[in-house]
Design a protein around this motif. Structure first.
Motif, PDB file in Angstrom:
ATOM      1  N   GLN A 613       0.460  -1.892  -0.160  1.00 19.98           N
ATOM      2  CA  GLN A 613       0.235  -0.199  -0.034  1.00 19.98           C
ATOM      3  C   GLN A 613       0.830   1.342   0.416  1.00 19.98           C
ATOM      4  OE1 GLN A 613      -2.413  -0.249   3.182  1.00 19.98           O
ATOM      5  NE2 GLN A 613      -3.139  -2.304   2.590  1.00 19.98           N
ATOM      6  N   LEU A 614       1.694   0.986   0.795  1.00 20.66           N
ATOM      7  CA  LEU A 614       2.621   2.670   1.191  1.00 20.66           C
ATOM      8  C   LEU A 614       3.510   3.319  -0.231  1.00 20.66           C
ATOM      9  CD1 LEU A 614       4.338   1.982   4.381  1.00 20.66           C
ATOM     10  CD2 LEU A 614       2.642   3.512   3.580  1.00 20.66           C
ATOM     11  N   ALA A 615       3.723   1.267  -1.192  1.00 16.48           N
ATOM     12  CA  ALA A 615       4.886   1.304  -2.571  1.00 16.48           C
ATOM     13  C   ALA A 615       4.241   1.335  -3.756  1.00 16.48           C
ATOM     14  CB  ALA A 615       5.516   0.102  -1.882  1.00 16.48           C
ATOM     15  N   GLN A 616       3.137   2.001  -4.358  1.00 18.54           N
ATOM     16  CA  GLN A 616       2.335   2.051  -4.998  1.00 18.54           C
ATOM     17  C   GLN A 616       3.028   3.210  -5.448  1.00 18.54           C
ATOM     18  OE1 GLN A 616      -1.901   2.524  -3.965  1.00 18.54           O
ATOM     19  NE2 GLN A 616      -2.343   0.187  -3.488  1.00 18.54           N
ATOM     20  N   VAL A 617       2.713   2.987  -7.113  1.00 17.42           N
ATOM     21  CA  VAL A 617       3.736   3.690  -7.997  1.00 17.42           C
ATOM     22  C   VAL A 617       2.531   4.466  -8.672  1.00 17.42           C
ATOM     23  CG1 VAL A 617       5.139   4.179  -9.991  1.00 17.42           C
ATOM     24  CG2 VAL A 617       5.605   2.380  -8.301  1.00 17.42           C
ATOM     25  N   ARG A 618       3.088   5.879  -8.273  1.00 15.16           N
ATOM     26  CA  ARG A 618       1.701   6.332  -8.853  1.00 15.16           C
ATOM     27  C   ARG A 618       2.648   7.752  -9.901  1.00 15.16           C
ATOM     28  NH1 ARG A 618      -0.029   6.312  -4.098  1.00 15.16           N
ATOM     29  NH2 ARG A 618      -1.839   5.424  -3.286  1.00 15.16           N
ATOM     30  N   GLY A 619       1.956   8.351 -10.906  1.00 13.15           N
ATOM     31  CA  GLY A 619       2.635   9.276 -12.495  1.00 13.15           C
ATOM     32  C   GLY A 619       1.725  10.953 -11.085  1.00 13.15           C
ATOM     33  N   VAL A 620       3.372  11.224 -12.524  1.00  8.81           N
ATOM     34  CA  VAL A 620       2.774  13.067 -11.862  1.00  8.81           C
ATOM     35  C   VAL A 620       1.865  13.742 -12.341  1.00  8.81           C
ATOM     36  CG1 VAL A 620       3.934  15.098 -11.214  1.00  8.81           C
ATOM     37  CG2 VAL A 620       5.197  12.557 -10.737  1.00  8.81           C
ATOM     38  N   PRO A 621       1.101  14.038 -11.900  1.00  3.80           N
ATOM     39  CA  PRO A 621      -0.344  14.727 -13.288  1.00  3.80           C
ATOM     40  C   PRO A 621       0.558  15.855 -13.527  1.00  3.80           C
ATOM     41  CG  PRO A 621      -0.724  15.186 -10.836  1.00  3.80           C
ATOM     42  CD  PRO A 621       0.303  14.336 -10.883  1.00  3.80           C
ATOM     43  N   ARG A 622       0.513  16.256 -14.990  1.00  2.00           N
ATOM     44  CA  ARG A 622       1.362  17.409 -15.695  1.00  2.00           C
ATOM     45  C   ARG A 622       0.524  17.990 -16.701  1.00  2.00           C
ATOM     46  NH1 ARG A 622       5.910  13.715 -15.680  1.00  2.00           N
ATOM     47  NH2 ARG A 622       6.848  14.751 -14.123  1.00  2.00           N
ATOM     48  N   GLY A 623       1.054  18.786 -18.047  1.00  2.00           N
ATOM     49  CA  GLY A 623      -0.188  19.066 -18.502  1.00  2.00           C
ATOM     50  C   GLY A 623       0.695  19.038 -19.636  1.00  2.00           C
ATOM     51  N   MET A 624       0.899  18.994 -21.128  1.00  2.00           N
ATOM     52  CA  MET A 624       1.279  18.232 -22.438  1.00  2.00           C
ATOM     53  C   MET A 624       2.345  18.872 -22.958  1.00  2.00           C
ATOM     54  SD  MET A 624      -0.203  15.997 -23.058  1.00  2.00           S
ATOM     55  CE  MET A 624       0.465  15.396 -24.796  1.00  2.00           C
ATOM     56  N   TYR A 625       3.592  18.693 -22.647  1.00  2.00           N
ATOM     57  CA  TYR A 625       5.123  19.274 -22.976  1.00  2.00           C
ATOM     58  C   TYR A 625       5.002  19.800 -24.953  1.00  2.00           C
ATOM     59  CZ  TYR A 625       9.773  20.101 -24.292  1.00  2.00           C
ATOM     60  OH  TYR A 625      11.470  21.401 -25.040  1.00  2.00           O
ATOM     61  N   ASP A 626       4.838  21.025 -25.652  1.00  2.00           N
ATOM     62  CA  ASP A 626       4.272  21.659 -26.259  1.00  2.00           C
ATOM     63  C   ASP A 626       5.923  22.080 -26.587  1.00  2.00           C
ATOM     64  OD1 ASP A 626       4.584  23.703 -24.865  1.00  2.00           O
ATOM     65  OD2 ASP A 626       2.700  24.810 -24.984  1.00  2.00           O
ATOM     66  N   GLY A 627       6.834  22.207 -26.313  1.00  2.00           N
ATOM     67  CA  GLY A 627       8.030  22.795 -26.619  1.00  2.00           C
ATOM     68  C   GLY A 627       9.001  22.200 -27.911  1.00  2.00           C
ATOM     69  N   PRO A 628      10.113  22.435 -28.274  1.00  2.00           N
ATOM     70  CA  PRO A 628      10.734  22.089 -29.284  1.00  2.00           C
ATOM     71  C   PRO A 628      11.315  20.510 -28.995  1.00  2.00           C
ATOM     72  CG  PRO A 628      12.043  23.135 -27.960  1.00  2.00           C
ATOM     73  CD  PRO A 628      10.635  23.249 -27.597  1.00  2.00           C
ATOM     74  N   VAL A 629      11.211  19.521 -30.104  1.00  2.00           N
ATOM     75  CA  VAL A 629      11.595  18.481 -30.131  1.00  2.00           C
ATOM     76  C   VAL A 629      12.893  17.795 -30.784  1.00  2.00           C
ATOM     77  CG1 VAL A 629      11.370  15.866 -30.210  1.00  2.00           C
ATOM     78  CG2 VAL A 629       8.924  17.490 -28.957  1.00  2.00           C
ATOM     79  N   TYR A 630      13.738  16.685 -30.557  1.00  2.00           N
ATOM     80  CA  TYR A 630      15.292  16.619 -30.864  1.00  2.00           C
ATOM     81  C   TYR A 630      14.881  15.495 -31.893  1.00  2.00           C
ATOM     82  CZ  TYR A 630      20.076  16.234 -31.991  1.00  2.00           C
ATOM     83  OH  TYR A 630      21.616  15.551 -32.669  1.00  2.00           O
TER      84      TYR A 630
END
Length: 707
Positions: A613-630
């Motif tokens: 229960q303590l070690a459940q992996v959760r993603g970080v909520p964030r917006g879409m990246y819209d910057g330059p892509v190599y």
């Protein structure tokens, strides 16, 4: 040990010669019934009062001292009576009591001194040494232990204990019990739960042979040492059915085992079919522990990826993973090197398996189990380094258990260098015994402090002829030692008698912890109402000398030969029946029951669930990246692409090193050639035009700005 009928009047037959009285000679041969409340103090047995006349007749024993013997009034103890035959002028005849059933007749006589003072009084008993148990007697499973000190892993107390039908029914003082009960006077000795040996290998096939001790002989040895339950290892050959091997072991044990047993299953192969069989074993067959080999390359050894997958799968099923922890890859290399050097004796076994290889594998197994959140059980902890790693992991919160064995606690690996090949080969086991003679004491200390939790025996014996299979190649010597019979006495002698461990911890490491880990508690591993009546009356002062001539094992050599061990069982009760007393076993092969081990042991998996229960992996909520892509398809100039690194036809032009100087004191030019007159002045030769330094060594500097 006596037989008591608490609620039934006894029938005594008195046969006496003519007896002269004051009024004349009268002959009496009469039964005298007494109510229960007139029974003699200190015992439930009723003693008839003889009548010799009226009010003025001579009374037997009238002028004897009537001082109370308080020792004789303790519960269940028979009082010592003074001689009464002299006052009557004649000798009392023999006294015989009728007993029920076809079993042994229990003795109701007093001690030898009393009989010597009353030569005319004899109580009929079974011929020879009185046996404590008659399995044909329907009342034989009713036992009452009086005056014992009950010892569990958490407390000790004095109490009487009554058992019936293989279960403990009552614990306390002044117990009310039915008639026909056999009474065992413990006289203050310890009454402890029967030992649980978590690691045995009876009747195991190995390289075309089979271990010397089958389930009959092996469980006899276990019982003789105070162990009333064993957990044996099922070993299936690679690419064969795991359930098929399990059924074979069940068939062998059911027909031969003299005590209760359970089973571990060793995983020697890993595929989808094995996964399905393991699931069946856990859910339907009563198996909750599986062993993985990290050694025996090209035979049983599992890779790190397979170990990870097994830990995750078994942990999710509620099982426990055991590991045989050694680095099999390096061992294989070391074995080859030593054989090439001409070292083929038993010393090559320990030289090819230094303790660092055990410690490394233990650390690796703990790491993998921690990543998969699976409980880990390390079998056969043989070295100080490996034990210390387990202790450190526990302090960090890992769910890991360590199991030293009889051999690693009682002896060391210096015997591998014995001039006697047979003796040296008898000690061959894996991981090997440590040559460091301080290792047993270190392991005892960790076991006493709780850093190691369980003591097994790893009992796996072979005859000298079987060991001789490897007389010319130490890698072919069958591996295994004895230890089931000596296990509990070794721990008492090395730990309790030396003051490192108390009696409660002794019970924990020999029985209770094993029952908790493998989900057998409190049916096993505890003296409590409702628990199985597998009990041992333990004498802490008894001294036991170990010898191959007297041990129960079929092995010809005992690795503890000649040791005087303090502490030994005096009475052993299995399934409510006395199976051992006065050094004699009374067992029936096939009497042992299979005890299923259910998954999700609370002692183990409560912590696992909390960690999940303590070690459940959760993603970080964030917006879409819209910057330059190599763009990997169009690399920057001067930077070779990934394909150019491997394709000679697409090599880019080399970039000049601007930090390389063209100045040379030897007259060598920057292109690597030497001038003909290199010994001339430094600035000989045509002057070159000035160069503009674009990027000087150390970079540009601007003393007017700090930016």
């Amino acid at each position: 040990i006596s037989t008591s009928r608490a609620r039934q009047p006894h029938t005594y037959t008195v046969t006496s010669p003519p007896r002269s009285m004051a009024e004349g000679k009268r002959t009496r041969d009469k039964e005298d019934d007494l109510p229960v409340y007139l029974a003699r103090p200190g015992t439930a047995a009723q003693v008839p009062r003889q009548k010799y006349g009226g009010m003025f007749c001579s009374v037997e024993g009238a002028y004897e001292s009537k001082t109370l013997d308080f020792d004789a009034l303790s519960v269940g103890r028979r009082s010592s009576r003074s001689s009464r035959s002299s006052s009557g002028g004649g000798a009392r005849g023999d006294l015989s009591r009728d007993t029920e059933g076809s079993g042994d007749t229990a003795s109701e006589s007093s001690d030898t001194a009393e009989r010597a003072s009353n030569p005319g009084v004899q109580i009929t008993t079974a011929g020879g040494k009185e046996r404590l148990q008659n399995r044909d007697d329907p009342q034989s499973d009713r036992l009452l232990i009086k005056g014992g000190r009950i010892v569990n892993d958490d407390q000790s107390f004095y109490a009487d204990l009554y058992m019936e039908d293989g279960l403990i029914k009552q614990i306390g003082d002044n117990l009310i019990v039915p008639g026909g009960v056999k009474i065992i006077e413990a006289h203050g000795k310890m009454v402890i739960p029967g030992g649980i040996d978590v690691h045995t290998r009876f009747q195991m096939p190995y390289k075309g042979t089979t271990t010397a001790d089958d389930f009959t002989q092996g469980t006899k040895a276990a019982l003789a040492g105070g162990t009333t339950m064993i957990i044996d290892h099922v070993v299936s050959e690679p690419e064969s059915s795991v359930i098929g091997a399990y059924e074979k072991w069940r068939e062998w044990a059911d027909s031969k085992s003299c005590c209760d047993y359970a089973l571990h299953v060793d995983i020697t192969d890993w595929n989808e079919g094995v996964k399905e069989e393991i699931q069946t074993l856990v859910k339907d067959k009563g198996v909750n522990s599986f062993l993985v080999y990290m050694a025996y390359k090209d035979l049983y050894q599992m890779s790190n990826a397979e170990l990870y997958d097994i830990c995750k799968y078994v942990g999710d099923l509620g099982g426990i993973i055991q590991v045989h922890a050694e680095n099999g890859d390096i061992i294989a290399q070391e074995q080859r090197r030593l054989l090439e050097m001409g070292i083929s004796g038993p010393e090559g076994h320990v030289l090819s398996r230094p303790e660092e290889l055990e410690a490394e594998a233990v650390f690796r197994a703990i790491t993998v189990a921690g990543q998969t959140n699976c409980p880990l059980y390390v079998t056969k902890v043989m070295s100080k380094t490996a034990a210390d790693i387990i202790a450190q992991a526990k302090k960090k919160g890992n769910v890991v258990f360590g199991e030293p064995i009889s051999a690693s606690l009682g002896t060391d690996g210096t015997h591998y260098w014995s001039k006697n090949w047979a003796k040296a080969a008898a000690f061959v086991t894996s991981p090997p015994l440590s040559p460091d003679p301080t290792t047993p004491d270190h392991l005892i200390s960790l076991l006493s402090s709780g850093d190691l939790q369980v003591a097994g025996s790893a009992h796996c014996t072979f005859s000298t002829a079987q060991k001789a299979i490897g007389k010319d190649d130490f890698t072919q010597i069958p591996e295994g030692t004895n230890g089931a019979e000596e296990r509990m006495s070794i721990i008492w002698d090395k730990a309790v008698a030396t003051g490192k461990m108390d009696e409660n911890m002794f019970v924990a490491v020999t029985s209770t912890n094993a029952a908790k880990i493998f989900n057998l508690y409190p049916r096993k591993g505890r003296v409590a109402v409702g628990s199985d009546s597998d009990l041992v009356i333990w004498d802490p002062d008894a001294v036991k000398t170990v010898s191959a001539k007297t041990h129960q094992s079929a092995a010809e050599y005992n690795i503890f030969e000649g040791m005087d061990l303090c502490g030994a069982p005096v009475v052993i009760i299995s399934q409510g029946k006395i199976v051992f007393e006065d050094g004699n076993l009374h067992v029936i092969p096939g009497n042992g029951r299979f005890i299923p081990c259910k998954p999700f042991s609370d002692y183990v998996h409560k912590r696992i669930k909390a960690r999940k229960q303590l070690a459940q992996v959760r993603g970080v909520p964030r917006g879409m990246y819209d910057g330059p892509v190599y763009d990997l398809g169009t690399p920057k100039a001067g930077t070779p692409s990934a394909s150019a690194k491997t394709s000679p036809s697409k090599q880019s032009q080399p970039v000049r090193n601007l930090h390389q100087s063209g100045f040379s004191l030897s007259g060598r030019t920057t292109d690597g050639f030497t001038k003909p007159n290199a010994g001339a002045q430094i600035d000989d030769g045509p002057r070159r035009s000035g160069h503009r330094i674009v990027a000087p060594p150390g970079g540009r500097s601007n003393i007017t700005s700090l930016s």
